[in-house]
Enzyme design. Sequence first.
Site, PDB file in Angstrom:
ATOM      1  N   HIS B 283      -2.241  -0.701   8.807  1.00 51.91           N
ATOM      2  CA  HIS B 283      -2.000  -1.294   7.435  1.00 51.91           C
ATOM      3  C   HIS B 283      -1.948  -2.859   7.421  1.00 51.91           C
ATOM      4  CE1 HIS B 283      -2.014   2.572   5.927  1.00 51.91           C
ATOM      5  NE2 HIS B 283      -2.241   2.180   4.818  1.00 51.91           N
ATOM      6  N   GLY B 284      -1.365  -3.329   8.567  1.00 56.95           N
ATOM      7  CA  GLY B 284      -1.183  -4.807   8.534  1.00 56.95           C
ATOM      8  C   GLY B 284      -0.267  -5.280   9.761  1.00 56.95           C
TER       9      GLY B 284
END
Lengths: 302, 429
Positions: B283-284
């Site tokens: 996700h990041g």
Amino acid sequence: MKKYIVNIILFFAIVLAIDFVFGKACDYMNAHAKGGETKQMYDLCMKDQYDILIMGSSRAHHHYVPQIIEDSLGMSCYNAGHDGNGIILMYGIYQMIVNRYQPKLIIYDVETAFDLFEYKPDNNCSRYLAAQKPYYNQPGIGQIFKDVAQEEYYKTYSGLCRYNSVFIPLAIDYATTRTIDTKGYSPLSGEMTKEPEKKEKTEAPIIDQLKLNYMRKFIIDATEREIPMLMIVSPKYGTENSNALQPIKEICETYNVTFLDYYADPEFKMHKEWFKEPMHLNDEGAKVFSCIIVNNIKERKN
Amino acid sequence: MNWKPAFAVVLLGVTLITYWGGLRLVNKKANGKKCLAWLFALLAVLPLLVFKYYNFLNDSLSLGLAAIGLKFAMPGLNWAIPVGISFFTFQAVGYMLDVYQGKTEAEKNLLDYVLFVSFFPQVTSGPISTANELLPQIKATHKFDYEQGKQGLKFLLWGMFIKLVIADRLGLFVDTVYDNYIHYNGATCFVASLFYTLQIYCDFAGYSLMAIGIARTLGFNLPDNFRRPYFAISITDFWKRWHITLTRWLTQHIYIPLGGNRCSKARNYWNIFVTFLVSGIWHGANWTFIVWGSIHGVFQIIEKALGWQKYEGNKGFVKAIRILVTFLLVNFAWIFFRMPSIGDAFGMIAQMVTNFGKPNLSDFGGSALMMSAIGLFILFFKDVRDEFLTNKFSFLDRKAVRWAIYIVLFCMILNFGVLDGGQFIYVSF
């Protein structure tokens, strides 16, 4: 496939009809509002006349008390400051006003974020068009929309888009007579009780050429019409100087417009209690500041 | 995030590596197959690692070494992340791993495969399709289907509504509070956290629906990606309803290869934790996402250990409590997802715990609150009907009523929607 396409066309035809009727209804409500910000804005732009106009962002809106200016100078005064807005809205309001009459003095409170630099995190100048949308067909307003973003100009042809996000307050202002007669001024309550945290500077701000061009247009037009102007930077707590506003100062110098710099005024530095928070004076601070401005204007007259 | 045309080279590179990898893996003998699969997977994932994680790894390494008195830093990269890189990389690598596992045939037609990886409705933000789902549809001849086209437009309309009217509207308040949380009391921060929970659902589900809708108007069926996740009765159930295609990908290519639940309990818990750690990393490039993923992993381990991941009873009251508790746990985890640093996340939580007070929504504005409330009511009504009351309110299915609903929704998009450039949250992945 034929049925599919026919249904799509029928759908949009119905939406277009609703859009047209909705737009006309909202235009009527805008022009006949009984109170609130809708009536204030309409009267300012289309009906009323004032000798002195105060213009700018929330710092104009909360820092200048028209009643003090009226009582001291014997001239009518209105505070046209708008939170979260700057030169792009103010130029539109100015256009609608000078199309009807010529004010005797314009006081413009300059703010870096809304009058000069690209707004962080997203430099979306469309936000400054919201209050002007009901006036899209007034002379000069369409060009502002085109300059900001062509698609914003096209959106004004849709009634639903034109009154996007404002239908509820518009309906309330049409139906009720809620008005606070402070001539556009909005007093802030509360005091700063502690020193603000020093924020580390991140990237250097970037000049927004559109805003700078509109500021230049505004000053040039007012100068050509011989409308006296005062460009003022009102106090901000904890700031050292107003060097960032140099581009606007240079335009003022070129066109002989007085620029008054109170950004880092030492008197205000000593009075935390005059601020609600670093960017905005509270009501007490606004009254003190308004008196200072009035004295300055009187000295210039003499 | 960047839309530069040059980044098409990245998409092409990942496509060609996985295409070639798939062809090579078919012919390979078993003993060399695993190494080859790893090699191609690593090559395909390399652009993702470089563009998305290089600076994070570099900064983390520098900070770690500095903590023990060592000074070291590699030069930073000032490259924008190609839009959709996380999604198309997973779609392409997923295909190749499916070939490796024998779940699908290797695709020989390069053009068909290129279209599979770069299918425009889903290339930027999913849903992540499998080769078995999408490739046959790419190869098939499509005749216009009225019902399919109609369904596609309905999904598109509903997706735009929840994105523009709800997600973007709530986002205005969420951004104001989250970016200045120390100036707001705990109750306001809590309300902002609830708004963010709703915002991210409407944003991502809205986008997915738009992608599914557009694909359906063209005659393609993409997999569902959301199934009313905030009605989940446990975190385990939540992940069967939220970003369903990512959960499927992680299950098939991380969880099951690690052993899944066909191992000791301790090993199973470890597999769950690693899977959600990978989800967080995907996700990041920030420790906040790793913490977020870890929180979900830990919650699921606790549920499994206590046998709470399912509820097969029919007591409405119990179900309602479970839904509420799950919602609050998910809401708590989203704070880490949204904040720029772990310190800020804990700072916000500390505000909620130590300085609650009364919520102050004045920065939102009365009319914005009203528009959001109307949008949320419509969403809540629809989701409750779809989840619990499928056969009720049958008058809503009458043609005239449906048309009225479509027209009202579209008009609400134009009048209530945030039309001046909101951003998709998941497009930054």
